[in-house]
Design a protein around this motif. Sequence first.
Motif, PDB file in Angstrom:
ATOM      1  N   UNK A  40      -3.696  -3.417  -1.020  1.00  0.00           N
ATOM      2  CA  UNK A  40      -3.297  -2.696  -2.220  1.00  0.00           C
ATOM      3  C   UNK A  40      -3.523  -3.570  -3.435  1.00  0.00           C
ATOM      4  N   UNK A  41      -3.483  -2.984  -4.621  1.00  0.00           N
ATOM      5  CA  UNK A  41      -3.711  -3.760  -5.846  1.00  0.00           C
ATOM      6  C   UNK A  41      -2.630  -4.798  -6.091  1.00  0.00           C
ATOM      7  N   UNK A  42      -2.929  -5.778  -6.922  1.00  0.00           N
ATOM      8  CA  UNK A  42      -1.938  -6.797  -7.289  1.00  0.00           C
ATOM      9  C   UNK A  42      -0.710  -6.131  -7.903  1.00  0.00           C
ATOM     10  N   UNK A  43       0.464  -6.626  -7.531  1.00  0.00           N
ATOM     11  CA  UNK A  43       1.699  -6.075  -8.070  1.00  0.00           C
ATOM     12  C   UNK A  43       2.181  -4.823  -7.367  1.00  0.00           C
ATOM     13  N   UNK A 216      -1.653   0.956   2.983  1.00  0.00           N
ATOM     14  CA  UNK A 216      -2.012   0.743   1.574  1.00  0.00           C
ATOM     15  C   UNK A 216      -0.770   0.946   0.726  1.00  0.00           C
ATOM     16  N   UNK A 217      -0.408  -0.098  -0.019  1.00  0.00           N
ATOM     17  CA  UNK A 217       0.705   0.001  -0.964  1.00  0.00           C
ATOM     18  C   UNK A 217       0.164   0.210  -2.369  1.00  0.00           C
ATOM     19  N   UNK A 218       0.831   1.064  -3.121  1.00  0.00           N
ATOM     20  CA  UNK A 218       0.463   1.278  -4.516  1.00  0.00           C
ATOM     21  C   UNK A 218       1.731   1.598  -5.298  1.00  0.00           C
ATOM     22  N   UNK A 222       4.118   3.605  -0.066  1.00  0.00           N
ATOM     23  CA  UNK A 222       3.047   3.691   0.922  1.00  0.00           C
ATOM     24  C   UNK A 222       2.120   4.832   0.533  1.00  0.00           C
ATOM     25  N   UNK A 223       0.892   4.467   0.224  1.00  0.00           N
ATOM     26  CA  UNK A 223      -0.115   5.419  -0.226  1.00  0.00           C
ATOM     27  C   UNK A 223      -0.944   5.925   0.953  1.00  0.00           C
TER      28      UNK A 223
END
Length: 290
Positions: A40-43, A216-218, A222-223
Amino acid sequence: MKIRFENVCYCYNSKLFRKNQVLKNINIKVSEGEFIGIIGPSGSGKTTLLQHFTGLLHPTSGKIYVDGRDIWSKNYPLNELRKKIGLVFQFPENQLFEETVDLDVAFGPTMLKLPEREIKTRVNEALKLVGLKEEAVKSRSPHQLSEGEKRRVAIAGVLAMAPEVVVLDEPTACLDPEGVKLIANILRQLHEHGTTIVMITHSIDVISQLAQRFIVLNNGEIYFDGAKDIIFSNSGFVNSVDLEIPRIIRLCQFLQQRDILSNKFLFSTDELKKEIKNIKKIDSVLNKSE
């Protein structure tokens, strides 16, 4: 060992008026023997999530169960949990502090008050697992090793505790290509020997070759949670969470568009080589038949 997150939320500054909610209603089940990639993206909350596995952080709300027991229930032995779940922080080599490699790797087993012979066996086996020969490194200072060797010694220190589950935060960060390959091979071998692995990484090319399942975290949620061929078959979805398609898949898609490959979802160079060899064999048979 089975791990289950049930509606886990986490807020920094939870007692203040302005809360920073990092995790939102996380529901995850980890089964024995899995290799899970958390991306997942940073943060997005990946490292915060990882620190909940061993009880380093207490969820603001929700439950975490290990083998059916709530790890934050009264009298739950968190120290015992941390023997079973090994946590490898990002840049774990920064935690090396003993005078010699042997002493550093032996630190955990020594704290368990294991017999000296058992400690020696564990140190030797852990160093062997990470591709280091005990006789060559045992008397050296960890700080005199290369960055890749330091990373492997730090991982060996976790493996010497004989954990059932290993969770890792960016284990290949800032390593050269050879170092990345070595760490990837170590993790592959650990998994083949039955260790459950949960790994955070930004290196899509590496994790796509190792993990079967991706989370995938966003924005703390949980995405996606599922098989890797599903996630990487949807370029629109991947782009929507600021990720990339692995290079090996992009190459396969390129070859498939030109009718060179029939399979556009291969995840390793070994798989690609095998596919190309099969094509050559088919061409050879067809040429002979003509």
